[in-house]
Design a protein around this motif. Structure first.
Motif, PDB file in Angstrom:
ATOM      1  N   ALA A  37     163.500 -18.617 -23.994  1.00 37.45           N
ATOM      2  CA  ALA A  37     162.145 -18.298 -24.668  1.00 37.45           C
ATOM      3  C   ALA A  37     161.593 -19.178 -25.483  1.00 37.45           C
ATOM      4  CB  ALA A  37     162.300 -16.761 -25.717  1.00 37.45           C
ATOM      5  N   LYS A  38     162.360 -20.049 -26.298  1.00 38.07           N
ATOM      6  CA  LYS A  38     161.719 -21.202 -26.865  1.00 38.07           C
ATOM      7  C   LYS A  38     161.129 -22.121 -26.033  1.00 38.07           C
ATOM      8  CE  LYS A  38     163.800 -22.834 -30.704  1.00 38.07           C
ATOM      9  NZ  LYS A  38     164.731 -23.257 -31.822  1.00 38.07           N
ATOM     10  N   LEU A  39     162.030 -22.195 -24.945  1.00 43.88           N
ATOM     11  CA  LEU A  39     161.812 -23.547 -23.911  1.00 43.88           C
ATOM     12  C   LEU A  39     160.231 -23.257 -23.233  1.00 43.88           C
ATOM     13  CD1 LEU A  39     162.271 -26.067 -22.388  1.00 43.88           C
ATOM     14  CD2 LEU A  39     163.438 -24.406 -20.565  1.00 43.88           C
ATOM     15  N   ALA A  40     160.218 -22.042 -22.808  1.00 46.22           N
ATOM     16  CA  ALA A  40     159.082 -21.391 -22.277  1.00 46.22           C
ATOM     17  C   ALA A  40     157.792 -21.439 -23.155  1.00 46.22           C
ATOM     18  CB  ALA A  40     158.863 -19.981 -21.804  1.00 46.22           C
ATOM     19  N   PHE A  41     157.899 -21.218 -24.550  1.00 43.95           N
ATOM     20  CA  PHE A  41     157.112 -21.350 -25.581  1.00 43.95           C
ATOM     21  C   PHE A  41     156.598 -22.796 -25.746  1.00 43.95           C
ATOM     22  CE2 PHE A  41     155.658 -21.924 -29.920  1.00 43.95           C
ATOM     23  CZ  PHE A  41     154.592 -21.281 -29.965  1.00 43.95           C
ATOM     24  N   VAL A  42     157.484 -23.640 -25.914  1.00 44.61           N
ATOM     25  CA  VAL A  42     157.165 -25.121 -26.000  1.00 44.61           C
ATOM     26  C   VAL A  42     156.587 -25.852 -24.836  1.00 44.61           C
ATOM     27  CG1 VAL A  42     158.523 -25.676 -27.919  1.00 44.61           C
ATOM     28  CG2 VAL A  42     159.383 -26.059 -25.689  1.00 44.61           C
ATOM     29  N   ALA A  43     156.903 -25.419 -23.852  1.00 42.88           N
ATOM     30  CA  ALA A  43     156.072 -25.539 -22.480  1.00 42.88           C
ATOM     31  C   ALA A  43     154.807 -25.203 -22.293  1.00 42.88           C
ATOM     32  CB  ALA A  43     157.109 -25.365 -21.165  1.00 42.88           C
ATOM     33  N   LEU A  44     154.755 -23.722 -22.556  1.00 39.21           N
ATOM     34  CA  LEU A  44     153.340 -23.403 -22.618  1.00 39.21           C
ATOM     35  C   LEU A  44     152.252 -24.190 -23.513  1.00 39.21           C
ATOM     36  CD1 LEU A  44     154.193 -19.767 -22.034  1.00 39.21           C
ATOM     37  CD2 LEU A  44     153.176 -21.118 -20.164  1.00 39.21           C
ATOM     38  N   ARG A  45     152.831 -24.262 -24.725  1.00 45.02           N
ATOM     39  CA  ARG A  45     152.256 -25.073 -25.661  1.00 45.02           C
ATOM     40  C   ARG A  45     151.481 -26.183 -25.125  1.00 45.02           C
ATOM     41  NH1 ARG A  45     154.910 -25.568 -31.461  1.00 45.02           N
ATOM     42  NH2 ARG A  45     154.382 -27.459 -30.954  1.00 45.02           N
ATOM     43  N   GLU A  46     152.412 -26.970 -24.533  1.00 46.92           N
ATOM     44  CA  GLU A  46     152.063 -28.447 -24.133  1.00 46.92           C
ATOM     45  C   GLU A  46     150.846 -28.417 -23.018  1.00 46.92           C
ATOM     46  OE1 GLU A  46     153.391 -31.888 -24.299  1.00 46.92           O
ATOM     47  OE2 GLU A  46     153.909 -30.575 -26.081  1.00 46.92           O
ATOM     48  N   LEU A  47     150.819 -27.148 -22.516  1.00 51.84           N
ATOM     49  CA  LEU A  47     149.469 -27.065 -21.508  1.00 51.84           C
ATOM     50  C   LEU A  47     148.116 -27.317 -22.595  1.00 51.84           C
ATOM     51  CD1 LEU A  47     150.534 -23.807 -19.419  1.00 51.84           C
ATOM     52  CD2 LEU A  47     150.144 -26.276 -18.633  1.00 51.84           C
ATOM     53  N   ASP A  48     148.264 -26.751 -23.525  1.00 52.82           N
ATOM     54  CA  ASP A  48     147.002 -26.999 -24.382  1.00 52.82           C
ATOM     55  C   ASP A  48     145.803 -26.284 -23.683  1.00 52.82           C
ATOM     56  OD1 ASP A  48     145.745 -27.515 -26.929  1.00 52.82           O
ATOM     57  OD2 ASP A  48     144.793 -29.314 -26.010  1.00 52.82           O
ATOM     58  N   ASP A  49     146.160 -25.009 -23.100  1.00 51.79           N
ATOM     59  CA  ASP A  49     145.161 -24.175 -22.372  1.00 51.79           C
ATOM     60  C   ASP A  49     145.764 -22.621 -22.609  1.00 51.79           C
ATOM     61  OD1 ASP A  49     143.530 -22.668 -20.683  1.00 51.79           O
ATOM     62  OD2 ASP A  49     143.759 -24.306 -19.106  1.00 51.79           O
ATOM     63  N   PRO A  50     145.168 -22.077 -23.572  1.00 48.00           N
ATOM     64  CA  PRO A  50     145.989 -20.567 -23.978  1.00 48.00           C
ATOM     65  C   PRO A  50     145.453 -19.569 -22.795  1.00 48.00           C
ATOM     66  CG  PRO A  50     144.547 -21.254 -25.853  1.00 48.00           C
ATOM     67  CD  PRO A  50     144.166 -22.563 -24.693  1.00 48.00           C
ATOM     68  N   GLU A  51     144.274 -19.827 -21.864  1.00 51.52           N
ATOM     69  CA  GLU A  51     144.097 -19.066 -20.811  1.00 51.52           C
ATOM     70  C   GLU A  51     145.247 -19.333 -19.727  1.00 51.52           C
ATOM     71  OE1 GLU A  51     140.145 -18.648 -19.490  1.00 51.52           O
ATOM     72  OE2 GLU A  51     139.337 -18.819 -21.700  1.00 51.52           O
ATOM     73  N   ARG A  52     145.403 -20.538 -19.507  1.00 48.58           N
ATOM     74  CA  ARG A  52     146.377 -20.756 -18.346  1.00 48.58           C
ATOM     75  C   ARG A  52     147.760 -20.239 -18.802  1.00 48.58           C
ATOM     76  NH1 ARG A  52     147.823 -20.272 -13.421  1.00 48.58           N
ATOM     77  NH2 ARG A  52     149.083 -21.831 -12.638  1.00 48.58           N
ATOM     78  N   ALA A  53     147.958 -20.531 -20.010  1.00 49.03           N
ATOM     79  CA  ALA A  53     149.377 -20.025 -20.689  1.00 49.03           C
ATOM     80  C   ALA A  53     149.522 -18.556 -20.479  1.00 49.03           C
ATOM     81  CB  ALA A  53     149.493 -20.482 -21.867  1.00 49.03           C
ATOM     82  N   ALA A  54     148.569 -17.803 -20.757  1.00 41.61           N
ATOM     83  CA  ALA A  54     148.441 -16.385 -20.516  1.00 41.61           C
ATOM     84  C   ALA A  54     148.812 -16.101 -18.967  1.00 41.61           C
ATOM     85  CB  ALA A  54     147.440 -15.554 -21.063  1.00 41.61           C
ATOM     86  N   GLU A  55     148.082 -16.580 -18.075  1.00 41.42           N
ATOM     87  CA  GLU A  55     148.265 -16.475 -16.874  1.00 41.42           C
ATOM     88  C   GLU A  55     149.691 -16.599 -16.179  1.00 41.42           C
ATOM     89  OE1 GLU A  55     145.375 -18.988 -15.025  1.00 41.42           O
ATOM     90  OE2 GLU A  55     143.691 -17.673 -15.549  1.00 41.42           O
ATOM     91  N   LEU A  56     150.251 -17.767 -16.857  1.00 42.53           N
ATOM     92  CA  LEU A  56     151.695 -18.109 -16.375  1.00 42.53           C
ATOM     93  C   LEU A  56     152.753 -17.177 -16.977  1.00 42.53           C
ATOM     94  CD1 LEU A  56     151.608 -21.988 -16.922  1.00 42.53           C
ATOM     95  CD2 LEU A  56     151.489 -20.449 -14.598  1.00 42.53           C
ATOM     96  N   VAL A  57     152.323 -16.383 -18.154  1.00 41.07           N
ATOM     97  CA  VAL A  57     153.145 -15.433 -18.653  1.00 41.07           C
ATOM     98  C   VAL A  57     153.094 -14.277 -17.817  1.00 41.07           C
ATOM     99  CG1 VAL A  57     153.429 -13.897 -20.695  1.00 41.07           C
ATOM    100  CG2 VAL A  57     153.182 -16.290 -21.075  1.00 41.07           C
ATOM    101  N   ASP A  58     152.033 -13.861 -17.487  1.00 38.66           N
ATOM    102  CA  ASP A  58     151.893 -12.578 -16.713  1.00 38.66           C
ATOM    103  C   ASP A  58     152.498 -12.919 -15.365  1.00 38.66           C
ATOM    104  OD1 ASP A  58     150.286 -11.327 -18.637  1.00 38.66           O
ATOM    105  OD2 ASP A  58     148.361 -11.956 -17.564  1.00 38.66           O
ATOM    106  N   LEU A  59     152.464 -14.250 -14.709  1.00 40.31           N
ATOM    107  CA  LEU A  59     152.923 -14.227 -13.401  1.00 40.31           C
ATOM    108  C   LEU A  59     154.540 -14.269 -13.506  1.00 40.31           C
ATOM    109  CD1 LEU A  59     152.548 -15.525 -10.500  1.00 40.31           C
ATOM    110  CD2 LEU A  59     152.650 -17.765 -11.458  1.00 40.31           C
TER     111      LEU A  59
END
Length: 69
Positions: A37-59
């Motif tokens: 979970a921590k790894l996923a969070f820091v990786a998603l944060r690196e995107l610096d794109d909240p919408e894309r991060a949300a799409e990846l969580v849904d995926l």
């Protein structure tokens, strides 16, 4: 930047080692889940794109519950 085969294998090995180490730090399943979970969070944060991060969580959630048709 795409990884070549050797880079992918090295990263896989590092992740596997991290999972093994995390399992020794407490209840194994809980610590593994916490690390991932921590790894996923820091990786998603690196995107610096909240919408894309949300799409990846849904995926990632898609088809996780095999009871869904």
């Amino acid at each position: 930047m795409a990884l070549d085969h050797a880079g992918t294998e090295a990263l896989y090995d590092r992740l596997a080692d991290a999972i093994d180490r995390a399992r020794t730090l407490g209840e194994p399943a809980e610590m593994e889940a916490m690390l991932l979970a921590k790894l996923a969070f820091v990786a998603l944060r690196e995107l610096d794109d909240p919408e894309r991060a949300a799409e990846l969580v849904d995926l990632a959630l898609k088809d996780l519950d095999r009871r869904d048709p």
